[in-house]
Scaffold this active site. Sequence first.
Site, PDB file in Angstrom:
ATOM      1  N   GLU A 195      40.230  38.943  27.235  1.00  0.00           N
ATOM      2  CA  GLU A 195      39.232  39.489  28.149  1.00  0.00           C
ATOM      3  C   GLU A 195      38.761  38.411  28.997  1.00  0.00           C
ATOM      4  O   GLU A 195      38.198  37.176  28.933  1.00  0.00           O
ATOM      5  CB  GLU A 195      38.030  40.112  27.362  1.00  0.00           C
ATOM      6  CG  GLU A 195      37.064  39.117  26.427  1.00  0.00           C
ATOM      7  CD  GLU A 195      36.007  40.004  25.634  1.00  0.00           C
ATOM      8  OE1 GLU A 195      35.731  41.186  26.106  1.00  0.00           O
ATOM      9  OE2 GLU A 195      35.591  39.237  24.830  1.00  0.00           O
TER      10      GLU A 195
ATOM     11  N   ASP B 262      32.404  36.025  47.749  1.00  0.00           N
ATOM     12  CA  ASP B 262      33.358  35.767  46.483  1.00  0.00           C
ATOM     13  C   ASP B 262      34.514  35.189  46.994  1.00  0.00           C
ATOM     14  O   ASP B 262      35.032  35.203  48.248  1.00  0.00           O
ATOM     15  CB  ASP B 262      33.543  36.942  45.644  1.00  0.00           C
ATOM     16  CG  ASP B 262      34.001  36.721  44.184  1.00  0.00           C
ATOM     17  OD1 ASP B 262      34.227  35.495  43.863  1.00  0.00           O
ATOM     18  OD2 ASP B 262      33.533  37.245  43.171  1.00  0.00           O
TER      19      ASP B 262
END
Length: 875
Positions: free
Chosen positions: A616, A267
């Site tokens: 979110e 990542d």
Amino acid sequence: MKKLLFGISIFICTVSSAQNFKYPFQNPNLPVENRIENLLGLLTVDEKIGMMMDNSKAVPRLDIPGYGWWNEALHGVARAGTATVFPQAIGMAATWDVPEHLKTFEMISDEARAKYNKSFDESQKTGRYEGLTFWTPNINIFRDPRWGRGQETYGEDPYLTSVLGVAAVKGLQGNDPKYFKTHACAKHFAVHSGPEWNRHSYNAEVSKRDLYETYLPAFKALVLEGNVREVMCAYNAFDGQPCCANNTLLTEILRGKWNYDGMVVSDCWALADFYQKQYHGTHPDEKTTAADALKHSTDLECGDTYNNLNKSLASGLITEKDLDISMRRILKGWFELGMLDPKSSVHWNSIPYSVVDSEEHKKQALKMAQKSIVLMKNEKKVLPLNKNIKKIAVVGPNADDGLMQLGNYNGTPSSIVTILDGIKTKFPNAEIIYEKGTEVADPSSRASLYQNFLSQKKGEKGMKVAFFNNNEFKGEPANISVNKAGINYNSFGGTQLAPNVGRENTSAIISGVFKSPYTGDVILSPSTSDVYTLFVDGKEIATRKGPDARHPSEFPLKMEKGKEYQIELRHTQKGKYVSITFDIYRKDPVNFTAVREKVKDADVIVFAGGLSPSLEGEEMMVNAEGFKGGDKTSIELPKVQRELLAELHKTGKPVVFVLCTGSSLGLEQDEKNYDALLNAWYGGQAGGTAVADVLAGDYNPSGRLPVTFYKNLEQLDSNLSKTSKHEGFENYDMQGRTYRYMTEKPLYAFGHGLSYSKFIYGNAQLSKNTINTNENLSITVPVTNTSGRDGEEVIQVYVKRNNDPAAPVKNLRAFERLLIKAGETKNIQLTISEDSFKFYDEKADDLVSKSGNYTIFYGGTSDDSGLKSIPIKVN
């Protein structure tokens, strides 16, 4: 050359070794392994290291172009200009439609190849968001509704996630025996699902049973069934080791038990967390980090820690053979995508750019939006609405918000139909009253103040915009104008920001004199894709230091009525595309009474509310009430919306709540304030049309929930395991979570969804009542549509192990979505695979078949009240 083999004529293409190929690796007719070894022997150590990061460096002497490995396609090609935007992943999960999911990702990969072909033809290289390697899908388990990135997943169930994930991989990678259309990537490996705010330091600890039965099945399916070519390791640690250098996950399971031969990619900047003390702090420095990640088979880094691999070599921490192990997997990716082969040899290269945003793809975006909508409640048959309805009130912060519908990790559609747009089009003869009412979570309303700008003292209305064809504001501007409507520029889709302005390496100065119409707080809200600095009267007020930096979105400033303020926004382009917006507004408390009075005479009130991807998402700078860093601290509807819903209910008129969200919400206290509940998720570019189609009855809703809707946060937290050292959201134990381990009745169950049709289940038949542990099982379920309307039903089959108190309450093990015509009975045959009877075994340290007594449940939901059951014995 023609050769006869087993009576079948096949053609073998032979190419002379001397045919225009300077090196053997350039010959597409040689075995890939031979090509890899040849190229590996030609590359220097520095060249190898340069190709082991997402921004792969070119090797001009070998005609190897630069390449950006980082690309996204979560629900459409993302961040690469115009593209078809399908519903957010959680919405596509709600379709429970595997064939259409596969078809959608075939379209996405068509657009991806077309974009790559065009980009490479124009520049002979590809940068970030222009390549063929897509870091999709996100198959983490949505174990807790507080996680902001749960919207990117396929929900809370390992089986549903596995099936949809494999379909996405197959759709992205294609079915050509020689070349992959694109690469897919299974992320984030593993035990990763928030919180966002501490993901760089969090250490996940779970039981082996939860690991193998919940967190790993989807990854295993994508590796073994989907042949996924990339796996992304996660930010967090697992059992004390960062995931990108984890013995258990990478060495023992991925490379060991599953024999995975594809690439592992980190990542982005996850390796930097290894040596930074404020994060994992498990490694002393960059060279040790790079060496450890490499030895644990993290092949490609998104970031720049692998720049230290030379130091790792010099220190004896690794050898060149260690580099070569990873380089073989990386080079295999180059060859299996055909990126080093003649264009004519890869048939995917013939996909035309005209597929991008094509009419066929737009129709599929609408179809998937329609299929994703879940009718959760419909008291008194409020829906569908009468086509001859006279007056509709449309209220709420999401009613006319097209950007909300795009979710996160999204592309840029050529057009968006909002919910308000869809209703206006669908009901052309009705009077439509629109009132936004409130923001999503802010207990105030916004009024734009842009009209109070002058380009300069005594100048014309608007702000002065000066664009430069360099990113240092040097020389004469390439374009100067006055923008009277508002600041909103972007170069997505290859468009220019303004005439004579380039598409790369630009900068802009946006300035004006603002005369405050009142004394009090004025909100300045800049937003850009790159670097900016905001000045007021020459004083720096805000800055964003990089394209990936998180930053607040609002800057309140005390101003005096009648006073003039010189405001300047300076933007510097760092990425390939440019996005610049600037808002200035006043915030006032919501006047609930005024909203109610305005809509009280409507025949029906459609309230479009819920959440927003601006609240979110991934590691966000959001600290509104109930939100933290992209996650939620509460699962209730934001307070201001609850209050507004209560006021709308007081009108006595039917209220239809169109819920837009990427996660489940605790709506128990709001249930009394609406008559119908329609979950539209983040529906993509055609989301508004889909909602209107369902409201009008032109589309019969058939989506099903891929997550549990708990009554409230207390219901979730009170059932969580007490053995974990973590509490609440940070507790990764599965006990008490999701339909699989929850013993109480939720507000709305996993698999729930209503229809305008009515379906009755008959008594199912099993192929056998007793089976061996290595056998599949067949179940035939009769379903009758007893209504006068055709409709789609999702038949669901669950398995429970009766003699294991630690096993899940039930596990989804088969499903099918299909059309059943009015009055028709269909006998649906489903296969329950032998894997359905496998559970974790300590001795084997893996899933093994378990004999004993089981119960098979079947119906249109996971709720016990809607299921029938059959016992079965496994020997």
